[in-house]
Design an enzyme around this catalytic site. Structure first.
Site, PDB file in Angstrom:
ATOM      1  N   LYS A 121     -17.767  96.715  49.689  1.00  0.00           N
ATOM      2  CA  LYS A 121     -19.017  96.608  48.919  1.00  0.00           C
ATOM      3  C   LYS A 121     -19.979  97.733  49.274  1.00  0.00           C
ATOM      4  O   LYS A 121     -20.715  98.219  48.421  1.00  0.00           O
ATOM      5  CB  LYS A 121     -19.691  95.254  49.156  1.00  0.00           C
ATOM      6  CG  LYS A 121     -18.959  94.093  48.506  1.00  0.00           C
ATOM      7  CD  LYS A 121     -19.801  92.833  48.589  1.00  0.00           C
ATOM      8  CE  LYS A 121     -19.072  91.614  48.051  1.00  0.00           C
ATOM      9  NZ  LYS A 121     -19.817  90.371  48.246  1.00  0.00           N
ATOM     10  N   LYS A 125      -8.022  92.159  42.946  1.00  0.00           N
ATOM     11  CA  LYS A 125      -8.346  90.746  42.697  1.00  0.00           C
ATOM     12  C   LYS A 125      -9.360  90.581  41.556  1.00  0.00           C
ATOM     13  O   LYS A 125     -10.183  91.475  41.316  1.00  0.00           O
ATOM     14  CB  LYS A 125      -8.821  90.059  43.974  1.00  0.00           C
ATOM     15  CG  LYS A 125     -10.174  90.474  44.424  1.00  0.00           C
ATOM     16  CD  LYS A 125     -10.766  89.510  45.450  1.00  0.00           C
ATOM     17  CE  LYS A 125     -12.204  89.955  45.662  1.00  0.00           C
ATOM     18  NZ  LYS A 125     -13.050  89.153  46.424  1.00  0.00           N
ATOM     19  N   LYS A 151     -16.154  88.779  40.314  1.00  0.00           N
ATOM     20  CA  LYS A 151     -17.371  88.691  39.480  1.00  0.00           C
ATOM     21  C   LYS A 151     -18.048  90.041  39.388  1.00  0.00           C
ATOM     22  O   LYS A 151     -18.796  90.305  38.450  1.00  0.00           O
ATOM     23  CB  LYS A 151     -18.350  87.694  40.113  1.00  0.00           C
ATOM     24  CG  LYS A 151     -18.023  86.258  39.820  1.00  0.00           C
ATOM     25  CD  LYS A 151     -19.102  85.349  40.405  1.00  0.00           C
ATOM     26  CE  LYS A 151     -18.523  84.422  41.425  1.00  0.00           C
ATOM     27  NZ  LYS A 151     -19.263  84.236  42.642  1.00  0.00           N
TER      28      LYS A 151
HETATM   29  P1  TYM Z   1     -17.289  84.089  46.349  1.00  0.00           P
HETATM   30  O1  TYM Z   1     -18.493  83.612  45.643  1.00  0.00           O
HETATM   31  O2  TYM Z   1     -16.914  85.524  46.276  1.00  0.00           O
HETATM   32  O3  TYM Z   1     -16.027  83.279  45.880  1.00  0.00           O
HETATM   33  C1  TYM Z   1     -16.033  81.860  45.917  1.00  0.00           C
HETATM   34  C2  TYM Z   1     -14.666  81.326  46.254  1.00  0.00           C
HETATM   35  O4  TYM Z   1     -13.697  81.796  45.308  1.00  0.00           O
HETATM   36  C3  TYM Z   1     -12.626  82.444  45.990  1.00  0.00           C
HETATM   37  N1  TYM Z   1     -12.164  83.561  45.157  1.00  0.00           N
HETATM   38  C4  TYM Z   1     -10.901  83.718  44.755  1.00  0.00           C
HETATM   39  N2  TYM Z   1      -9.803  82.987  44.934  1.00  0.00           N
HETATM   40  C5  TYM Z   1      -8.662  83.430  44.357  1.00  0.00           C
HETATM   41  N3  TYM Z   1      -8.593  84.559  43.597  1.00  0.00           N
HETATM   42  C6  TYM Z   1      -9.681  85.328  43.388  1.00  0.00           C
HETATM   43  N4  TYM Z   1      -9.598  86.411  42.640  1.00  0.00           N
HETATM   44  C7  TYM Z   1     -10.909  84.918  43.973  1.00  0.00           C
HETATM   45  N5  TYM Z   1     -12.168  85.420  43.951  1.00  0.00           N
HETATM   46  C8  TYM Z   1     -12.921  84.584  44.690  1.00  0.00           C
HETATM   47  C9  TYM Z   1     -13.226  82.926  47.305  1.00  0.00           C
HETATM   48  O5  TYM Z   1     -12.234  83.127  48.283  1.00  0.00           O
HETATM   49  C10 TYM Z   1     -14.171  81.799  47.637  1.00  0.00           C
HETATM   50  O6  TYM Z   1     -13.472  80.745  48.271  1.00  0.00           O
HETATM   51  N6  TYM Z   1     -18.546  84.349  51.127  1.00  0.00           N
HETATM   52  C11 TYM Z   1     -18.133  83.441  50.101  1.00  0.00           C
HETATM   53  C12 TYM Z   1     -19.129  82.335  49.816  1.00  0.00           C
HETATM   54  C13 TYM Z   1     -19.546  81.546  51.006  1.00  0.00           C
HETATM   55  C14 TYM Z   1     -18.784  80.550  51.651  1.00  0.00           C
HETATM   56  C15 TYM Z   1     -19.619  80.049  52.682  1.00  0.00           C
HETATM   57  C16 TYM Z   1     -17.496  80.035  51.445  1.00  0.00           C
HETATM   58  C17 TYM Z   1     -20.750  81.627  51.643  1.00  0.00           C
HETATM   59  N7  TYM Z   1     -20.803  80.715  52.650  1.00  0.00           N
HETATM   60  C18 TYM Z   1     -19.183  79.039  53.552  1.00  0.00           C
HETATM   61  C19 TYM Z   1     -17.060  79.042  52.316  1.00  0.00           C
HETATM   62  C20 TYM Z   1     -17.887  78.563  53.340  1.00  0.00           C
HETATM   63  C21 TYM Z   1     -17.967  84.237  48.823  1.00  0.00           C
HETATM   64  O7  TYM Z   1     -18.477  85.293  48.645  1.00  0.00           O
HETATM   65  O8  TYM Z   1     -17.319  83.615  47.870  1.00  0.00           O
END
Ligand code: TYM
Length: 339
Positions: free
Chosen positions: A113, A200, A203
């Site tokens: 990022k 992957k 968003k």
């Molecule tokens: P974020 O918002 O990027 O994504 C949310 C969840 O979706 C999963 N994910 C995917 N799984 C499969 N294929 C993909 N292409 C894909 N893109 C996203 C992510 O692995 C995630 O589980 N840092 C985290 C948010 C967060 C969090 C937490 C998660 C903040 N605090 C505490 C668990 C526990 C994030 O950016 O997710």
């Protein structure tokens, strides 16, 4: 006996996509039946890259409503907004002070990022995984269901809990913080972009055709699938490293249609892309349709969503404040004795 605990979250940075659903939320839905489950909309994480203040509130509400629409049941779990619980930011600060800087500089997502941000990289972006560790540790979570891309962040949370906190401030027999385990369910753990089977689905990809969101209309889904990258071969197959797009789309097809891998293999090994794509589009549309109906109904009733978030915040607040107090006591803070 106490139920084991689960915590997870998604950033409200735009409509959730198939990766978020298939990699994470779908698994939460099953877990809530067996575990004490907390799911938050991580809005504090959403401001670690430049954001549009006009969209943050709407994205937060829409993400929360999608949790419910995907099957998170407010009777069985707690759904809340991260910034409504000040303990998250407070614990983040405390953990910042015991986390080595070089652990943070190794984080792959930060490096990826940061390249995109150029000179605008914020300290918040570097600190993002510590805030995530705070989210998890505050709830003494046993399991954290996430997609593959969050594995390194989970490892960091475990190391902070064990090596930096428990071993220094706790007692070996009575560790203060639970060391959480990631739960990454292989099937769906990494959904790839529709435009490039080696990247992957994300968003933040500027190309909207690279992802299908849970709020896309059937027409838009058909259009995106029609445009999805293909290859020259006839017949689709799983697991051929030289055909990442075929593998990705077949995996999506298998999950959303509920058909076993072998069934899908048999169905698709002798058809061309032209025949496969409408099958895939139909399967995605029918799997998302019930989510969209539920979502639209809930958004028509802001009071109900408010109530869900308020109940969730009450439960989250109780648990997180109790952990925060234990941590502050272990750190040796002078506890407030006046009102
Ligand atoms: P974020 O918002 O990027 O994504 C949310 C969840 O979706 C999963 N994910 C995917 N799984 C499969 N294929 C993909 N292409 C894909 N893109 C996203 C992510 O692995 C995630 O589980 N840092 C985290 C948010 C967060 C969090 C937490 C998660 C903040 N605090 C505490 C668990 C526990 C994030 O950016 O997710």
């Amino acid at each position: 006996m106490h139920k084991k605990r689960v915590l997870s979250g998604v950033q409200p940075t735009g409509a959730l996509h198939l990766g978020n659903w298939l990699g994470a939320i779908r698994n939460w839905v099953d877990l809530q039946k067996e575990y004490e489950t907390y799911v938050c909309v991580v809005d504090l994480h959403a401001i670690t890259v430049p954001h549009d203040p006009k969209k943050l509130k709407e994205n937060t509400l829409s993400t929360a409503a999608l949790y419910v629409a995907c099957g998170m049941d407010p009777e069985q779990c707690s759904i809340f907004v991260q910034s409504h619980i000040p303990a998250h930011s407070e614990l983040c600060w405390l953990l910042n002070c015991i986390t080595p800087l070089n652990w943070m500089e190794r984080m792959i997502q930060f490096k990826e990022k940061a390249i995109k941000q150029g000179d605008n990289v914020s300290i918040g972006l570097l600190d993002y995984p510590v805030l995530m560790a705070a989210d998890i540790l505050l709830y003494q979570a046993d399991l954290v269901p996430v997609g593959e891309d969050q594995k390194q962040h989970l490892e960091l949370a475990r190391n902070i809990a064990q090596q930096r906190f428990n071993s220094r401030f706790g007692n070996e027999d009575f560790p203060i913080l639970k060391v959480p385990k990631p739960l990454i369910i292989k099937d769906g753990a990494k959904i790839m972009s529709l435009c490039d089977g080696e990247n992957k689905m994300s968003k933040s990809d500027p190309n909207e055709n690279s992802r299908i969101t849970l709020l896309d209309s059937p027409e838009l889904i058909r259009k995106k699938i029609k445009k999805a990258k293909t290859d020259q071969h006839f017949g689709l197959e799983f697991g051929n490293p030289s055909r990442p797009e075929a593998d990705n789309l077949l995996r999506i097809y298998s999950i959303v249609s509920g058909k076993k891998r072998e069934t899908v293999e048999e169905e698709c090994s002798n058809i061309g892309w032209g025949k496969f794509k409408p099958l895939l589009a139909d399967a995605i549309i029918s799997s998302i349709e019930p989510i969209q109906i539920k979502y639209n109904n809930l958004r028509k009733d802001p009071e109900e969503l408010n109530q869900i978030l308020s109940e969730g915040a009450k439960k989250a607040s109780m648990l997180s404040n109790s952990t925060l107090q234990k941590i502050k006591t272990a750190f040796g803070f002078f506890q407030k004795t006046y009102i």
